[in-house]
Design a protein around this motif. Sequence first.
Motif, mmCIF file in Angstrom:
data_model
loop_
_atom_site.group_PDB
_atom_site.id
_atom_site.type_symbol
_atom_site.label_atom_id
_atom_site.label_comp_id
_atom_site.label_asym_id
_atom_site.label_seq_id
_atom_site.Cartn_x
_atom_site.Cartn_y
_atom_site.Cartn_z
ATOM 1 N N UNK A 54 0.850 -1.195 0.000
ATOM 2 C CA UNK A 54 0.000 0.000 0.000
ATOM 3 C C UNK A 54 0.883 1.241 0.000
ATOM 4 N N UNK A 55 0.235 2.418 -0.154
ATOM 5 C CA UNK A 55 0.928 3.715 -0.226
ATOM 6 C C UNK A 55 1.995 3.699 -1.313
ATOM 7 N N UNK A 56 1.522 3.620 -2.554
ATOM 8 C CA UNK A 56 2.412 3.414 -3.704
ATOM 9 C C UNK A 56 2.682 4.683 -4.508
ATOM 10 N N UNK A 57 2.396 5.846 -3.943
ATOM 11 C CA UNK A 57 2.563 7.080 -4.709
ATOM 12 C C UNK A 57 3.980 7.357 -5.160
ATOM 13 N N UNK A 58 4.982 6.809 -4.440
ATOM 14 C CA UNK A 58 6.386 7.068 -4.789
ATOM 15 C C UNK A 58 7.018 5.916 -5.549
ATOM 16 N N UNK A 59 6.221 4.937 -5.966
ATOM 17 C CA UNK A 59 6.768 3.815 -6.720
ATOM 18 C C UNK A 59 7.415 4.306 -8.012
ATOM 19 N N UNK A 60 8.520 3.657 -8.384
ATOM 20 C CA UNK A 60 9.167 3.996 -9.644
ATOM 21 C C UNK A 60 10.579 3.442 -9.700
ATOM 22 N N UNK A 61 11.230 3.646 -10.824
ATOM 23 C CA UNK A 61 12.611 3.201 -10.998
ATOM 24 C C UNK A 61 13.517 4.055 -10.127
ATOM 25 N N UNK A 62 14.287 3.386 -9.250
ATOM 26 C CA UNK A 62 15.185 4.086 -8.330
ATOM 27 C C UNK A 62 16.248 3.112 -7.850
ATOM 28 N N UNK A 63 17.203 3.627 -7.099
ATOM 29 C CA UNK A 63 18.235 2.798 -6.477
ATOM 30 C C UNK A 63 17.586 1.877 -5.440
ATOM 31 N N UNK A 64 17.960 0.602 -5.436
ATOM 32 C CA UNK A 64 17.376 -0.339 -4.488
ATOM 33 C C UNK A 64 17.571 0.120 -3.039
#
Length: 270
Positions: free
Chosen positions: A209-219
Amino acid sequence: MGLMLEALPQAVSRWLQGYEAEPVTVGMSGAGVYRWRKAGKPGLILKIRPDSHDPDPGFRLAPEAEKMRWLSAWVPGPEVLEYSQQDGCEYLLMTEIVGRSGAENWPPEERPRVVVAIAEALRKLHSIPLERCPFDQRLEAKLAQARQRTELGLVDLADFDERWQGKSAEEPLEVLLQTRPTDEDLVVCHGDYCLPNVLLQEGKLSGFVDLGRLGVADRYQDLALMTRSLTSDLNPQFGEGWDRVFLEAYGIREPDWTRLEFYRLLDEFL
């Protein structure tokens, strides 16, 4: 949020006939969150936020709805039923995930299994082909958000570590820019990977949940926030040492502690 519940958009209210609402207080999403119950029916979750032009997508529901829909093709999660805007507010209605939050007070004998499951869930998320993800949360984008939020006075200095109390946001921002890593180990990241945002059922992931910041990024974006969450005073059922249990279960025995600290500081701006 009471007034917003009394005058829901028609597109949302049509789903809720005969349901009763109760507030959800677990988590720190900043939105008004309500669980809706009806005998014999699956639960529903409604999030409500005032309209915002915040550069951080984590403070807006439209990006979250889009990302939830996209992620559902890859991992379990809530189904988006409706997204609406009305009278200066956003409304996001979704199905309720069956499961228990990682932030619950798990019995001591279950905690190792829970932390391993949280690490395995993250490995599953990070294994999604990043070229298939249309959402950019690389460091350049995140630093731009941090700069804009600082310029707009949106950074909550009260949440910073004691080291920064009484100082302006510009000082830790300068440290952030000076200590920026020279490379990124890119994967599909949750973006706010902390205990309340992972739900488990029978020892396995039932949804994020709370996926607004999901995206390609550093692990390390995700690793930094979960290790902090596991050792935070907000989650005393875990505590010291559980960060290493999580990292080893994820597959990292020698973590880059400098990078972990960098991404924790970055998160203070978002």
